[in-house]
Design a protein around this motif. Structure first.
Motif, PDB file in Angstrom:
ATOM      1  N   ALA A   1      -4.447   9.291   0.270  1.00  0.00           N
ATOM      2  CA  ALA A   1      -3.807   8.425  -0.727  1.00  0.00           C
ATOM      3  C   ALA A   1      -3.710   9.120  -2.079  1.00  0.00           C
ATOM      4  O   ALA A   1      -4.645   9.819  -2.502  1.00  0.00           O
ATOM      5  CB  ALA A   1      -4.583   7.127  -0.875  1.00  0.00           C
ATOM      6  N   VAL A   2      -2.596   8.928  -2.758  1.00  0.00           N
ATOM      7  CA  VAL A   2      -2.428   9.516  -4.092  1.00  0.00           C
ATOM      8  C   VAL A   2      -3.186   8.714  -5.140  1.00  0.00           C
ATOM      9  O   VAL A   2      -3.450   9.201  -6.235  1.00  0.00           O
ATOM     10  CB  VAL A   2      -0.932   9.606  -4.475  1.00  0.00           C
TER      11      VAL A   2
ATOM     12  N   GLN B   1     -13.406   6.251  15.050  1.00  0.00           N
ATOM     13  CA  GLN B   1     -11.947   6.110  15.095  1.00  0.00           C
ATOM     14  C   GLN B   1     -11.388   5.261  13.961  1.00  0.00           C
ATOM     15  O   GLN B   1     -10.180   4.991  13.930  1.00  0.00           O
ATOM     16  CB  GLN B   1     -11.499   5.532  16.439  1.00  0.00           C
ATOM     17  N   ALA B   2     -12.232   4.833  13.019  1.00  0.00           N
ATOM     18  CA  ALA B   2     -11.759   4.079  11.859  1.00  0.00           C
ATOM     19  C   ALA B   2     -11.173   5.032  10.826  1.00  0.00           C
ATOM     20  O   ALA B   2     -11.330   6.249  10.899  1.00  0.00           O
ATOM     21  CB  ALA B   2     -12.899   3.263  11.260  1.00  0.00           C
ATOM     22  N   GLY B   3     -10.489   4.462   9.841  1.00  0.00           N
ATOM     23  CA  GLY B   3      -9.879   5.268   8.797  1.00  0.00           C
ATOM     24  C   GLY B   3      -9.973   4.594   7.447  1.00  0.00           C
ATOM     25  O   GLY B   3     -10.501   3.488   7.310  1.00  0.00           O
ATOM     26  N   SER B   4      -9.456   5.249   6.435  1.00  0.00           N
ATOM     27  CA  SER B   4      -9.412   4.695   5.082  1.00  0.00           C
ATOM     28  C   SER B   4      -8.248   5.338   4.341  1.00  0.00           C
ATOM     29  O   SER B   4      -7.697   6.356   4.776  1.00  0.00           O
ATOM     30  CB  SER B   4     -10.729   4.970   4.336  1.00  0.00           C
ATOM     31  N   LEU B   5      -7.896   4.758   3.210  1.00  0.00           N
ATOM     32  CA  LEU B   5      -6.821   5.335   2.415  1.00  0.00           C
ATOM     33  C   LEU B   5      -7.202   6.724   1.909  1.00  0.00           C
ATOM     34  O   LEU B   5      -6.368   7.637   1.867  1.00  0.00           O
ATOM     35  CB  LEU B   5      -6.484   4.421   1.239  1.00  0.00           C
ATOM     36  N   THR B   6      -8.457   6.889   1.524  1.00  0.00           N
ATOM     37  CA  THR B   6      -8.917   8.202   1.074  1.00  0.00           C
ATOM     38  C   THR B   6      -8.743   9.256   2.155  1.00  0.00           C
ATOM     39  O   THR B   6      -8.201  10.342   1.903  1.00  0.00           O
ATOM     40  CB  THR B   6     -10.389   8.128   0.649  1.00  0.00           C
ATOM     41  N   LEU B   7      -9.191   8.946   3.364  1.00  0.00           N
ATOM     42  CA  LEU B   7      -9.090   9.907   4.457  1.00  0.00           C
ATOM     43  C   LEU B   7      -7.645  10.162   4.852  1.00  0.00           C
ATOM     44  O   LEU B   7      -7.332  11.215   5.428  1.00  0.00           O
ATOM     45  CB  LEU B   7      -9.891   9.409   5.662  1.00  0.00           C
TER      46      LEU B   7
ATOM     47  N   LEU C   1       0.820  -1.205   0.000  1.00  0.00           N
ATOM     48  CA  LEU C   1       0.000   0.000   0.000  1.00  0.00           C
ATOM     49  C   LEU C   1       0.856   1.258   0.000  1.00  0.00           C
ATOM     50  O   LEU C   1       0.505   2.258  -0.625  1.00  0.00           O
ATOM     51  CB  LEU C   1      -0.932  -0.001   1.210  1.00  0.00           C
ATOM     52  N   SER C   2       1.961   1.218   0.706  1.00  0.00           N
ATOM     53  CA  SER C   2       2.861   2.370   0.726  1.00  0.00           C
ATOM     54  C   SER C   2       3.345   2.695  -0.675  1.00  0.00           C
ATOM     55  O   SER C   2       3.383   3.862  -1.087  1.00  0.00           O
ATOM     56  CB  SER C   2       4.046   2.087   1.651  1.00  0.00           C
ATOM     57  N   ARG C   3       3.673   1.655  -1.433  1.00  0.00           N
ATOM     58  CA  ARG C   3       4.169   1.873  -2.799  1.00  0.00           C
ATOM     59  C   ARG C   3       3.057   2.284  -3.746  1.00  0.00           C
ATOM     60  O   ARG C   3       3.223   3.202  -4.558  1.00  0.00           O
ATOM     61  CB  ARG C   3       4.837   0.596  -3.308  1.00  0.00           C
ATOM     62  N   ALA C   4       1.919   1.601  -3.675  1.00  0.00           N
ATOM     63  CA  ALA C   4       0.862   1.809  -4.666  1.00  0.00           C
ATOM     64  C   ALA C   4      -0.051   2.986  -4.352  1.00  0.00           C
ATOM     65  O   ALA C   4      -0.590   3.616  -5.261  1.00  0.00           O
ATOM     66  CB  ALA C   4       0.023   0.531  -4.802  1.00  0.00           C
ATOM     67  N   ALA C   5      -0.240   3.283  -3.062  1.00  0.00           N
ATOM     68  CA  ALA C   5      -1.167   4.354  -2.674  1.00  0.00           C
ATOM     69  C   ALA C   5      -0.462   5.583  -2.132  1.00  0.00           C
ATOM     70  O   ALA C   5      -1.087   6.634  -1.948  1.00  0.00           O
ATOM     71  CB  ALA C   5      -2.165   3.839  -1.634  1.00  0.00           C
ATOM     72  N   GLY C   6       0.834   5.460  -1.845  1.00  0.00           N
ATOM     73  CA  GLY C   6       1.552   6.595  -1.290  1.00  0.00           C
ATOM     74  C   GLY C   6       1.121   6.944   0.107  1.00  0.00           C
ATOM     75  O   GLY C   6       1.164   8.109   0.514  1.00  0.00           O
ATOM     76  N   VAL C   7       0.698   5.952   0.870  1.00  0.00           N
ATOM     77  CA  VAL C   7       0.234   6.169   2.246  1.00  0.00           C
ATOM     78  C   VAL C   7       1.084   5.328   3.187  1.00  0.00           C
ATOM     79  O   VAL C   7       1.237   4.121   2.977  1.00  0.00           O
ATOM     80  CB  VAL C   7      -1.251   5.765   2.397  1.00  0.00           C
TER      81      VAL C   7
END
Length: 230
Positions: free
Chosen positions: A192-193, A183-189, A124-130
């Protein structure tokens, strides 16, 4: 469990243009290769739990190691301690993989959830930049504002004497008003690139193939494969 056909009562697969369906053909073309780990990538529109389905397929001999089962929506997904996991259709990555680490002593199989977490975080770090952090034993965390929030989880289950099914759930495009708990999260929040689920899933599965291959090649020795250093 057989996936249910709710086509008459469910919205169109294209009803939310921000959440297009996964492309099963493209995923298979990008992941299934001679000599690779992944043997099949099956995408279903709706099911109770991909883990439950894949454990059953492993038991009846209809799934080989490297089978990936992906659902656009799960209605009975489970997390640790049998906690329910819910998310809108096509809002995340919900999948399970079947592994048969025959070369690895069973007492080392307990490393598989952590190995999967490291692989998912790396992919995810590589593909989403998060930046994605891990919280033992199975939580995937992202930073939203100045808070670390759970955006995913991992569930490993034995499938007979020789196999393990590992399920992964990651919130990708969940909006603030759709969070199951504040307290949940998501890549959008988390900013994420990219939230295109096809390359995200390919990135995660390639990372998992790499880490699993290293771990299996080291006979399950977490130090020898670099897992303890992460």
């Amino acid at each position: 469990m057989t996936p249910r056909d709710d086509s008459e009562s469910s919205p169109s697969r294209w009803s939310d243009l921000d959440r297009p369906p996964l492309n099963a053909t493209s995923l298979s073309r990008g992941l299934v290769r001679e000599g690779g780990l992944w043997r099949a990538v099956d995408v279903v529109q709706r099911t109770g739990s991909t883990n439950t389905d894949l454990v059953a397929r492993a038991a009846d001999g209809t799934a080989d190691e490297g089978t990936v089962l992906v659902a656009e929506e799960q209605t009975a997904a489970r997390g640790r301690l049998d906690r329910q996991w819910t998310a809108p259709p096509r809002s995340g990555l919900f999948f399970s993989v079947l592994l048969r680490p025959a070369e690895v002593p069973v007492h080392h199989w307990g490393w598989l959830p952590l190995l999967t977490g490291v692989a998912v975080a790396t992919g995810l770090s590589r593909a989403a930049g998060v930046d994605t952090a891990l919280k033992w034993p199975n939580d995937l965390l992202v930073t939203v504002g100045d808070q670390e929030r759970k955006a995913g989880g991992i569930l490993a289950e034995r499938a007979g004497d020789d196999a393990v099914v590992i399920g992964v759930g990651v919130n990708v495009t969940l909006r603030a008003g759709e969070l199951p708990v504040p307290q949940a999260g998501s890549l959008t929040l988390a900013g994420a690139v990219s939230t295109d689920r096809d390359p995200l899933l390919r990135g995660v599965l390639r990372s998992l193939e790499d880490w699993y291959g290293r771990w299996r090649g080291a006979g399950g020795d977490a130090a020898a494969c670099g897992l303890q250093e992460t």
